[in-house]
Design an enzyme around this catalytic site. Structure first.
Site, short mmCIF file in Angstrom:
data_model
loop_
_atom_site.label_atom_id
_atom_site.label_comp_id
_atom_site.label_asym_id
_atom_site.label_seq_id
_atom_site.Cartn_x
_atom_site.Cartn_y
_atom_site.Cartn_z
CG ASP A 178 -2.32 -0.58 0.56
OD1 ASP A 178 -2.16 -1.90 0.59
OD2 ASP A 178 -3.15 -0.80 1.36
CB CYS A 185 1.42 -6.14 3.60
SG CYS A 185 2.71 -6.04 4.21
CG ASP A 186 -2.66 -2.88 4.55
OD1 ASP A 186 -1.10 -3.15 4.92
OD2 ASP A 186 -3.00 -1.38 4.61
CE LYS A 187 -6.41 -3.49 1.66
NZ LYS A 187 -5.36 -3.19 1.94
CB CYS A 201 4.68 0.08 8.25
SG CYS A 201 5.25 -0.21 6.63
CB SER A 204 -3.16 4.66 5.34
OG SER A 204 -1.93 4.38 5.79
#
Length: 552
Positions: free
Chosen positions: A78, A119-121, A191, A468
């Site tokens: 992202d 990570c995010d998804k 992150c 975010s």
């Protein structure tokens, strides 16, 4: 075994020839086949080391009597995709990940799965797949990045984006920005703040789908490799006991996750992902229960971007189990929920210890008496919108100001960095929702620019897009209905007074019903020319308050 459908009997002799082409022995084929779903790639810092996690998982599976077989899942970074057309392809990959994993798992008749996201998804996408497939599954993520150090202070990716805003405001030099760029992301891993990736990895642990430490053990610690080996061994125990994801991801487990979401101060993206995962598990979550849960759940953690602590600090303080132990003192968790350990939540957290009551506040000394996320409603968002309340400064919890209206993120960023946004303004960015984007882009660039230019305590931002987990301030997203679907956010005009009261859960434009009716009579929602996957996605995606799932 399920895999017997693909490998046993005379009819499957051709399949056995193909298994042997893979180099599998008779001994390996006699064992359960365990799919190891690897999100490894060389473009996402949170995924660049997952090959090591994969090897550790494979060792664990083999030690416990299974045959591990790896197949891939895609991943978008992202941070790299932010601020351009690439961000349209972030959220949409969640469904691609779920669909492709379903295809691979059923086509090859795996007996069990170990999911390796970070990570995010990838985390919600693989959780959706796990719920849909409902075969024994364990999650082990790649773990969080260590915080960076700039000029003697811990920093993270959100600091980097805000540095760009400070440069635009003339308060930071180009050399200082490059110093940040060299230091804020010092290792592999997701992150280092309580952004979306870490939020979802922590909530995976709460849901009971990951082992202790899944959400917090830093990516570079060898402890993470040991965790991965134990995940491989654990999935074999689940297979033996036939404990499946829907036995674990129950309605009570999702309420536990929402409760811990509030206590931890997770990303607002969790309000997209938890309903989507629950939907796949046959559990329906109405976003309104977030306020019900928030009203009685204290916020115990202020990790970046809300505060000065990072995932490594949460890990050292006792991790997610320690936060759950604190919250359980108020009777807010269902301790009888089953987990991948084969034990209940209550059994898992029984011996957890809070080693740092400043990183994990006690329930009688919280950061706030209510949870980290609030759902707002009003004539601007009749079907809801969300804000990360724990990352809003006190003076912005209630705000009125003139609307500054933009029909895309790029125009808003240009105005912010061009000095056209002033204290008191309410920036409105529309046509960025699931259908309008399409793809519901994150708005980290505008929120960071506002913070970096010193306007974080005086300017609000409202969008039918999303934010975010690294965003902070009065950043209100997921406005529903979105503009492209005919939502009232499409009727806002430059200068309209917007009234926000986060503690009262309200958001309104101070415009009469008659005037809004007049505007609607002369208005047609805008559409954008798109093709390929985004076009198909736009036709199928539902609204953000439904988790932006694809229509059945």
């Amino acid at each position: 075994m399920r895999s017997d459908n693909a490998k046993s009997g005379m009819q499957q002799a051709p399949a056995r020839s193909l298994f042997r082409a893979l180099g599998l022995t008779e001994e390996e084929l006699a064992r359960p086949l365990v799919g190891v779903v690897s999100s490894y790639n060389e473009i996402v810092p949170g995924h660049m080391h997952l090959d090591k996690i994969v090897e550790a998982v494979k060792q664990g599976v083999a030690m416990a009597g299974g045959t591990p077989i790896v197949f891939p899942a895609i991943a978008v970074c992202d941070g790299i995709a932010m601020g351009h057309v690439g961000m349209k392809y972030s959220l949409v990959t969640r469904d691609l990940i779920a669909d492709s994993t379903e295809c691979m798992a059923l086509a090859h008749q795996f007996d069990a799965l170990v999911m390796i996201p970070n990570c995010d998804k990838n985390v919600p996408g693989l959780l959706m797949a796990a719920a849909r497939l409902n075969i024994p599954t364990v999650f082990v993520s790649g773990g969080p990045m260590l915080a960076g150090h700039v000029k003697g202070q811990k920093r993270s990716l959100s600091s980097m984006f805000e540095a760009v805003g400070a440069y635009a405001a003339g308060t930071m030099s180009e050399e200082d920005v490059e110093d940040f760029a060299n230091k804020v992301c010092p290792t592999c891993g997701s992150c280092s703040g309580m952004y979306t990736a870490n939020s979802m990895n922590c909530l995976t642990e709460v849901l009971g789908m990951g082992l202790q430490g899944n959400g917090t053990i830093p990516a570079v610690y060898s402890e993470r490799l040991r965790l991965a080996k134990h995940a491989g061994m654990t999935v074999m125990k689940l297979l033996e006991k036939n404990i499946c994801p829907r036995d674990i991801m129950t309605e009570a487990a999702f309420r536990n996750a929402l409760t811990m979401d509030m206590a931890l101060g997770c990303s607002t993206n969790s309000m997209l992902h938890l309903p989507a995962i629950a939907h796949e598990a046959g559990v329906e979550i109405n976003v309104d229960i977030a306020n019900e849960i928030s009203a009685k759940t204290p916020n115990l953690c202020h990790l970046a971007p809300a505060g000065p602590t990072y995932m490594e600090d949460l890990n050292e303080a006792g991790g997610i189990y320690a936060v759950m132990k604190e919250i359980s003192k108020l009777g807010l968790l269902d301790l009888n929920c089953m987990t991948v350990t084969g034990k209940t939540v209550g059994e898992n957290i029984k011996n957890a210890v809070n080693r740092n009551p400043e990183v994990i506040r006690t329930v009688d000394h919280p950061y706030s008496a209510t949870g980290g996320i609030a759902v707002l409603r009003g004539n601007l968002a009749p079907d809801s919108c969300v804000v990360k309340r724990s990352a809003v400064v006190p003076e912005m919890l209630k705000h009125e100001g003139p609307a500054r209206v933009f029909d895309c993120e790029e125009d808003a960023i240009a105005a912010i960095k061009g000095g056209k946004i002033v204290a008191g303004d309410v920036v409105v960015i529309r046509y960025e929702g699931p259908k309008g984007g399409p793809g519901m882009r994150e708005m980290l660039n505008p929120t960071s620019a506002i913070a970096g230019m010193g306007l974080g305590s005086s300017v609000a931002l409202i969008t039918d897009g999303r934010f975010s987990g690294a965003s902070r301030g009065a950043s209100i997203g997921h406005v529903c209905p979105e503009a492209a679907a005919g939502g009232p956010i499409g009727l806002v005009e430059e200068g309209d007074i917007i009234s926000i009261d986060i503690n009262a859960n309200t958001i309104n434009m101070l415009v009469s019903d008659e005037e809004l009716a007049r505007r609607r009579a002369n208005w047609t929602p805008k559409t954008k020319e798109v093709s390929g996957y985004l076009k198909r996605y736009r036709e199928l995606v539902t609204s953000a308050d439904k988790g932006a799932v694809l229509a059945d």
